[in-house]
Design a protein around this motif. Structure first.
Motif, PDB file in Angstrom:
ATOM      1  N   THR A 159       0.588  -1.213   0.367  1.00  0.00           N
ATOM      2  CA  THR A 159       0.034   0.160   0.382  1.00  0.00           C
ATOM      3  C   THR A 159       0.704   1.033  -0.119  1.00  0.00           C
ATOM      4  O   THR A 159       0.495   2.532   0.766  1.00  0.00           O
ATOM      5  CB  THR A 159      -1.114   0.170   1.104  1.00  0.00           C
ATOM      6  OG1 THR A 159       0.122   0.078   2.820  1.00  0.00           O
ATOM      7  CG2 THR A 159      -1.950  -0.813   1.273  1.00  0.00           C
ATOM      8  N   LEU A 160       2.060   1.080  -0.378  1.00  0.00           N
ATOM      9  CA  LEU A 160       3.148   2.469  -0.472  1.00  0.00           C
ATOM     10  C   LEU A 160       3.174   2.912  -1.028  1.00  0.00           C
ATOM     11  O   LEU A 160       4.808   2.380  -2.064  1.00  0.00           O
ATOM     12  CB  LEU A 160       4.699   1.825   0.780  1.00  0.00           C
ATOM     13  CG  LEU A 160       4.592   2.975   0.885  1.00  0.00           C
ATOM     14  CD1 LEU A 160       4.042   4.370   1.900  1.00  0.00           C
ATOM     15  CD2 LEU A 160       6.365   2.515   1.941  1.00  0.00           C
ATOM     16  N   PRO A 161       3.003   2.898  -2.094  1.00  0.00           N
ATOM     17  CA  PRO A 161       3.346   3.687  -3.512  1.00  0.00           C
ATOM     18  C   PRO A 161       4.899   4.204  -3.996  1.00  0.00           C
ATOM     19  O   PRO A 161       4.688   5.248  -2.991  1.00  0.00           O
ATOM     20  CB  PRO A 161       2.540   4.552  -4.305  1.00  0.00           C
ATOM     21  CG  PRO A 161       1.609   5.042  -3.927  1.00  0.00           C
ATOM     22  CD  PRO A 161       1.291   4.296  -2.539  1.00  0.00           C
ATOM     23  N   VAL A 162       5.204   4.378  -4.267  1.00  0.00           N
ATOM     24  CA  VAL A 162       7.324   4.919  -4.217  1.00  0.00           C
ATOM     25  C   VAL A 162       7.355   5.303  -6.172  1.00  0.00           C
ATOM     26  O   VAL A 162       8.109   6.476  -6.222  1.00  0.00           O
ATOM     27  CB  VAL A 162       8.508   4.063  -4.030  1.00  0.00           C
ATOM     28  CG1 VAL A 162       8.702   4.040  -2.403  1.00  0.00           C
ATOM     29  CG2 VAL A 162       8.203   3.107  -4.825  1.00  0.00           C
ATOM     30  N   ASN A 163       6.386   5.198  -6.749  1.00  0.00           N
ATOM     31  CA  ASN A 163       6.541   5.135  -7.956  1.00  0.00           C
ATOM     32  C   ASN A 163       5.581   6.753  -8.471  1.00  0.00           C
ATOM     33  O   ASN A 163       4.740   6.309  -8.229  1.00  0.00           O
ATOM     34  CB  ASN A 163       6.434   4.047  -9.256  1.00  0.00           C
ATOM     35  CG  ASN A 163       5.865   4.459 -10.604  1.00  0.00           C
ATOM     36  OD1 ASN A 163       6.339   5.691 -10.949  1.00  0.00           O
ATOM     37  ND2 ASN A 163       6.053   3.326 -11.751  1.00  0.00           N
ATOM     38  N   PRO A 164       5.854   7.984  -8.377  1.00  0.00           N
ATOM     39  CA  PRO A 164       4.617   8.833  -8.634  1.00  0.00           C
ATOM     40  C   PRO A 164       4.190   8.393  -9.777  1.00  0.00           C
ATOM     41  O   PRO A 164       3.171   9.177  -9.740  1.00  0.00           O
ATOM     42  CB  PRO A 164       5.517  10.136  -9.283  1.00  0.00           C
ATOM     43  CG  PRO A 164       7.121   9.391  -9.472  1.00  0.00           C
ATOM     44  CD  PRO A 164       7.181   8.161  -8.886  1.00  0.00           C
ATOM     45  N   LEU A 165       3.937   7.794 -11.391  1.00  0.00           N
ATOM     46  CA  LEU A 165       3.295   7.722 -12.290  1.00  0.00           C
ATOM     47  C   LEU A 165       2.592   6.730 -11.938  1.00  0.00           C
ATOM     48  O   LEU A 165       1.323   6.405 -12.160  1.00  0.00           O
ATOM     49  CB  LEU A 165       4.424   7.874 -13.118  1.00  0.00           C
ATOM     50  CG  LEU A 165       5.297   8.151 -13.477  1.00  0.00           C
ATOM     51  CD1 LEU A 165       6.546   7.865 -14.884  1.00  0.00           C
ATOM     52  CD2 LEU A 165       4.796   9.414 -13.872  1.00  0.00           C
ATOM     53  N   GLY A 166       2.793   5.700 -11.359  1.00  0.00           N
ATOM     54  CA  GLY A 166       1.922   4.171 -10.954  1.00  0.00           C
ATOM     55  C   GLY A 166       0.594   5.601 -10.351  1.00  0.00           C
ATOM     56  O   GLY A 166      -0.433   4.355 -10.666  1.00  0.00           O
ATOM     57  N   ALA A 167       1.192   6.094  -9.338  1.00  0.00           N
ATOM     58  CA  ALA A 167      -0.006   6.489  -7.455  1.00  0.00           C
ATOM     59  C   ALA A 167      -0.460   7.160  -8.678  1.00  0.00           C
ATOM     60  O   ALA A 167      -2.213   7.051  -8.588  1.00  0.00           O
ATOM     61  CB  ALA A 167       0.842   7.412  -7.399  1.00  0.00           C
ATOM     62  N   LEU A 168      -0.076   7.779  -9.927  1.00  0.00           N
ATOM     63  CA  LEU A 168      -1.351   8.555 -11.108  1.00  0.00           C
ATOM     64  C   LEU A 168      -2.310   7.952 -12.013  1.00  0.00           C
ATOM     65  O   LEU A 168      -3.128   8.202 -11.804  1.00  0.00           O
ATOM     66  CB  LEU A 168      -0.463   9.761 -11.653  1.00  0.00           C
ATOM     67  CG  LEU A 168       0.247  10.711 -10.265  1.00  0.00           C
ATOM     68  CD1 LEU A 168       0.884  11.865 -11.840  1.00  0.00           C
ATOM     69  CD2 LEU A 168      -0.476  11.717 -10.052  1.00  0.00           C
ATOM     70  N   VAL A 169      -2.046   6.786 -12.056  1.00  0.00           N
ATOM     71  CA  VAL A 169      -2.557   6.145 -12.604  1.00  0.00           C
ATOM     72  C   VAL A 169      -2.786   4.989 -11.790  1.00  0.00           C
ATOM     73  O   VAL A 169      -4.198   4.992 -12.465  1.00  0.00           O
ATOM     74  CB  VAL A 169      -1.390   4.929 -13.789  1.00  0.00           C
ATOM     75  CG1 VAL A 169      -1.601   4.111 -14.878  1.00  0.00           C
ATOM     76  CG2 VAL A 169      -0.367   6.032 -14.768  1.00  0.00           C
ATOM     77  N   ILE A 170      -2.643   4.185 -10.987  1.00  0.00           N
ATOM     78  CA  ILE A 170      -3.507   3.393 -10.594  1.00  0.00           C
ATOM     79  C   ILE A 170      -5.010   4.273  -9.373  1.00  0.00           C
ATOM     80  O   ILE A 170      -4.091   4.863  -8.586  1.00  0.00           O
ATOM     81  CB  ILE A 170      -2.187   2.514  -9.582  1.00  0.00           C
ATOM     82  CG1 ILE A 170      -1.952   1.801 -10.732  1.00  0.00           C
ATOM     83  CG2 ILE A 170      -3.175   1.385  -8.750  1.00  0.00           C
ATOM     84  CD1 ILE A 170      -0.213   0.782 -10.356  1.00  0.00           C
ATOM     85  N   ARG A 171      -5.743   3.524  -9.981  1.00  0.00           N
ATOM     86  CA  ARG A 171      -7.124   4.363  -8.422  1.00  0.00           C
ATOM     87  C   ARG A 171      -6.721   3.291  -7.461  1.00  0.00           C
ATOM     88  O   ARG A 171      -6.900   2.325  -7.287  1.00  0.00           O
ATOM     89  CB  ARG A 171      -8.274   3.813  -9.849  1.00  0.00           C
ATOM     90  CG  ARG A 171      -8.401   4.786 -10.712  1.00  0.00           C
ATOM     91  CD  ARG A 171      -9.750   4.533 -11.475  1.00  0.00           C
ATOM     92  NE  ARG A 171      -9.945   5.769 -12.363  1.00  0.00           N
ATOM     93  CZ  ARG A 171     -10.979   5.977 -13.240  1.00  0.00           C
ATOM     94  NH1 ARG A 171     -12.084   4.475 -13.203  1.00  0.00           N
ATOM     95  NH2 ARG A 171     -11.291   6.008 -13.629  1.00  0.00           N
ATOM     96  N   GLY A 172      -6.940   4.158  -6.709  1.00  0.00           N
ATOM     97  CA  GLY A 172      -7.341   3.679  -5.218  1.00  0.00           C
ATOM     98  C   GLY A 172      -5.464   2.833  -5.068  1.00  0.00           C
ATOM     99  O   GLY A 172      -5.300   3.914  -5.240  1.00  0.00           O
ATOM    100  N   SER A 173      -5.654   2.581  -3.571  1.00  0.00           N
ATOM    101  CA  SER A 173      -4.258   1.982  -2.841  1.00  0.00           C
ATOM    102  C   SER A 173      -3.781   1.215  -3.815  1.00  0.00           C
ATOM    103  O   SER A 173      -4.756   0.485  -4.376  1.00  0.00           O
ATOM    104  CB  SER A 173      -4.611   1.864  -1.100  1.00  0.00           C
ATOM    105  OG  SER A 173      -3.697   1.055  -0.620  1.00  0.00           O
TER     106      SER A 173
END
Length: 85
Positions: free
Chosen positions: A19-33
């Motif tokens: 539950t801890l995204p370190v990839n800023p692009l992934g955090a923008l593309v993937i919805r939710g936790s």
């Protein structure tokens, strides 16, 4: 229980999601936790025996001591956590 492919038996599956995204692009593309690569929602499998989340990013989840503890519990008891009384 999930059917094991290529066998006549069954296989118990437990899923651990980060539950801890370190990839800023992934955090923008993937919805939710998510762990920055896989969403918690998409990690769930129909028929899984148990499910757990850990505060870890995708590249580091295999090195997490918490994950190791959960895996040992699952291998011993078929659950990540003890059953509630």
């Amino acid at each position: 229980r999930l059917d094991a492919r290529g066998t006549t038996g069954t296989l118990e599956v437990g899923v651990i999601a980060g539950t801890l995204p370190v990839n800023p692009l992934g955090a923008l593309v993937i919805r939710g936790s998510s762990d920055g690569t896989v969403s918690v929602r998409s990690a769930r499998l129909e028929g899984m025996a148990d499910f757990a989340t850990v505060p870890s990013a995708h590249p580091f989840i295999m090195q997490s001591s918490r994950v190791a503890t959960l895996v040992v519990a699952f291998l011993k008891d078929g659950r990540f956590y003890p059953a509630s009384p």
